[in-house]
Design an enzyme around this catalytic site. Structure first.
Site: not given
Ligand code: CS2
Ligand code: MG
Length: 408
Positions: A37, A122, A147, A159, A216, A218, A242, A268, A289, A318, A322, A345, A408
């Site tokens: 991505n 999600h 999630r 995000y 998450d 992040h 996560e 991830e 992940r 994951h 993307d 996921e 992030w």
């Protein structure tokens, strides 16, 4: 037989995908996902400029040897670009081998260990009302795990939270398809830590104890902040927390573990089993992940997950949008076959994407099945793909309220 043609397909049906297509001398086609991505062309160029010519004339059946040839051969190792390229070759060769065997790939990985793979959706909302609406929608669709991400008072768009208001479909895509540089978001960990426990408490009150709740972080917390957070949310029985701390700092999770029994998931942004060495051997995580697409493909993921199994650690592969439908299919075949499956996921791709990539997987009451077509079970419609030109896209950058660049 041998590998005769190696093509790199780039398409953008709403978002960018890079797909490797390998054709053998007797006309069997294998597909591999090489999508990274926001950095898609780096992998496409690694494949077409450096790898494709090395594959021509090789025996397509020698998957392990080809993996080692691409990993050890160039001297330079690991990193998301290299490992996504190796993953794409590996997936395509497994696709070919399973097609030659006339079997869905999961059969070659040992056969099904379960009837279907539990997935999580999600759910997000800028405030609790919107989030509640999204969770309700997913429960109505049969999902058993969600999630949850929500807005934080004092911060704008962050995000993981859909900015388009309540909705069942998760319509956010963090990689912005405009301009020559990333957009910027703001972050404040103190506001977040004060806000989130109340959200989990409300979810448990409204949805009861059955629903599996995931969240998450992040990579945005320091080790001590993550330890406090994991402890604060213990009463709400999360399925996992996560990426609570930055991914490259494996020993950060020692501190979180010392303070809490909230299950932890990470990986991830990892691309090698070595990113997990401390985490697995010290039992600092509960779920792996990684994406099959970013961690060297099926060959490498199977070894990683077998290693994790020895320590009682499960999979949580994951699977945001993307990851292309090809990468998602690879994940589903592994999920069905391995013993230490945890959860998968799942963010459904948009309709344009599913016209370009025709898949055999099916969804039923919160569970996915990869289907029984020989191989991975995904076809690439190259005419449909040609109708969507590559569009440069960037993931956002995160800054603290005083302007400092943040994780992030
Ligand atoms: C996210 C991803 O799926 C997840 O857990 O963290 O959406 C992640 O932000 C993207 O894969 C980045 O490309
Ligand atoms: Mg994540």
């Amino acid at each position: 037989m041998t590998i005769e043609i190696v093509d790199v397909n780039i398409t953008s049906p709403g978002r960018n995908f890079v797909t490797l297509k390998i054709t053998t001398s007797d006309g069997i086609v294998g597909l591999g996902d090489a999508t990274l991505n926001g950095r898609e062309l780096a992998v496409a160029s690694y494949l077409s400029e450096h790898v494709a010519s090395m594959l021509i004339g090789r025996d397509e059946d020698r998957i392990e040897d080809t993996w080692q040839y691409l990993y050890r051969g160039p001297y330079w190792r690991r990193g998301p670009v290299t490992m996504a390229a190796i993953a794409a070759v590996d997936m395509a060769l497994w696709d070919i081998k399973a097609k030659k065997a006339g079997m869905p790939l999961y059969q070659l990985l040992g056969g099904a260990s379960r009837e279907g793979v539990r997935v999580y959706a999600h759910a997000s909302g800028t405030d609790y009302a919107a989030l509640k609406n999204a969770i309700t929608g997913y429960e109505e669709l049969g999902y058993t795990a969600v999630r949850v991400q929500t807005g934080v008072p004092g911060l704008g768009q962050i995000y993981g939270v859909s900015s388009t208001g309540p909705g069942v479909r998760y319509d956010y895509e963090p990689a912005k398809r405009s301009g020559d540089r990333p957009s910027e978001e703001t972050w404040d960990t103190r506001n977040y830590l004060n806000h989130m426990p109340g959200i989990f408490s409300q979810i448990r009150e409204d949805f009861g104890t059955d629903l599996r709740i995931l969240h998450d972080g992040h990579h945005r917390m320091s080790p001590i902040e993550a330890a406090r957070f994991a402890k604060d949310i213990e009463p709400y029985d999360l399925f996992w927390l996560e990426d609570c701390t930055p991914g490259e700092d494996q020993t950060a999770l020692r501190l979180v573990r010392q303070h809490s029994t909230t299950p932890l998931a990470i990986g991830e942004v990892f691309n090698s089993v070595f990113d997990y060495q401390t985490l697995i051997t010290e039992r600092l995580i509960d779920y792996v992940r990684s994406a099959v697409t970013h961690t060297g493909g099926i060959t490498a993921m199977k070894k990683l997950l077998d290693f994790a199994a020895i320590y009682g650690i499960k999979s949580g592969i994951h699977g945001p949008t993307d990851i292309s439908p090809v990468g998602m299919a690879a994940a589903l075949h592994l999920d069905l076959a391995i013993h230490n499956f945890g959860i998968q996921e799942y963010m459904p791709h948009n309709e344009q994407t599913l016209e370009v990539f025709q898949t055999s997987f099916t969804f039923d009451k919160g569970f996915l099945h990869p289907g029984d077509k020989p191989g991975l079970g995904v076809d690439l419609d190259e005419d449909a793909a040609a109708g969507h030109d590559y569009t440069k896209a960037y993931l956002p950058v995160n800054r603290l309220l005083d302007g400092t660049v943040h994780d992030w």
